[in-house]
Design an enzyme around this catalytic site. Structure first.
Site, short mmCIF file in Angstrom:
data_model
loop_
_atom_site.label_atom_id
_atom_site.label_comp_id
_atom_site.label_asym_id
_atom_site.label_seq_id
_atom_site.Cartn_x
_atom_site.Cartn_y
_atom_site.Cartn_z
N CYS A 123 0.81 -1.15 -0.05
CA CYS A 123 0.19 0.08 0.01
C CYS A 123 0.87 1.36 0.00
O CYS A 123 2.01 1.30 0.74
CB CYS A 123 -0.91 0.09 1.30
N HIS A 150 -9.07 -3.50 -2.25
CA HIS A 150 -7.98 -2.79 -1.41
C HIS A 150 -8.44 -1.31 -1.36
O HIS A 150 -8.47 -0.88 -0.36
CB HIS A 150 -6.72 -2.80 -2.21
N GLU A 151 -8.96 -0.71 -2.37
CA GLU A 151 -9.23 0.64 -2.41
C GLU A 151 -10.50 1.06 -1.69
O GLU A 151 -10.66 1.92 -1.33
CB GLU A 151 -9.15 1.11 -3.90
N HIS A 182 -10.27 1.20 1.82
CA HIS A 182 -9.56 2.44 2.34
C HIS A 182 -10.79 3.58 2.54
O HIS A 182 -10.82 4.29 3.37
CB HIS A 182 -9.00 3.05 0.86
ZN ZN Z 1 -3.61 1.20 -0.13
#
Ligand code: ZN
Length: 228
Positions: free
Chosen positions: A143, A185-186, A189
């Site tokens: 990341c 993953h995004e 966030h």
């Molecule tokens: Zn990330």
């Protein structure tokens, strides 16, 4: 691995998006001038739920500038995805892109094992993500906000994401493999989650160690060598 391998610091209690000006994050003292300004783990913006974007905002010059800045920051890093909180903006916006050049150091077998395909750039505003089926895959993930480290993260192999595009039009993308991993993953966030929350903790290591010890090895070999 590939690097998902992932300031003003807008407070977690920032007002709703309609009242939140999009302003360039200030340079931090620890940021090298040659590196993109990306918020690092420890900042509360990475641990907060980002705000929904009012659809009427998408067409404004400020919002279009934000999208352009996110894509440029992702490319400069370089990375294959970026969420707005990573540049200090607590809005539900992600960008992602995988280019052939980003895969150039991987062997064909590694590209195939990960399900990597060139695409993008894609923009999702207010995305919602749903895993499809029960298949999972585990690979190293990094990341841009946890600079220098990597870990093995199990993810759904296939997902469906719905949201608005950069023009405010509704879009749906059902996809498998690496793009599905990037999306998970995004979107994490946007909910204040980092890959370290989901990784196999024994696999946490520096990027240098991962490259030196595991580059080019099939994932089953990596898992075995790590005792996983
Ligand atoms: Zn990330």
């Amino acid at each position: 691995m590939k690097r998902l391998v992932v300031m003003v610091l807008l407070a977690c209690s920032a007002p709703p998006p309609a009242a939140t000006p999009i302003t360039p994050p200030p340079t931090t003292t620890t940021q090298k001038k040659t590196k993109p300004m990306i918020v690092q783990a420890g900042h509360p913006v990475l641990r907060s739920r980002a705000h929904e974007v009012p659809p009427e905002t998408i067409g404004t010059p400020d919002f279009q500038a934000l999208i352009a800045r996110m894509i440029q920051t992702m490319r400069d890093a370089p990375g294959v995805g970026l969420a707005a909180p990573q540049i200090g903006i607590p809005w539900r916006v992600i960008v992602l892109e995988d280019r052939a050049v980003a895969m150039s150091k991987l062997a064909p077998a590694e590209i195939a094992e990960r399900g990597r395909v060139a695409f993008g750039p894609r923009v999702f505003v207010n995305p919602t993500l749903t895993p499809v089926g029960t298949e999972h895959a585990t690979f190293f993930e990094g990341c841009l906000s946890v600079e220098g480290y990597t870990g093995l993260v199990p993810r759904a192999l296939e997902v469906e994401v719905k949201g608005l595009d950069e023009h405010g039009a509704a879009q749906t993308w059902r996809v498998r493999g690496w793009p599905a991993r990037i999306l998970q993953h995004e979107v994490d966030h946007l909910d204040g989650a980092l890959y370290v929350d989901r990784m196999l903790t024994r696999s946490f290591m520096t990027g240098d160690q991962a490259r030196a010890r595991y580059a080019g090895k099939p994932i089953q070999t990596v898992l075995s060598e790590l005792g996983l």
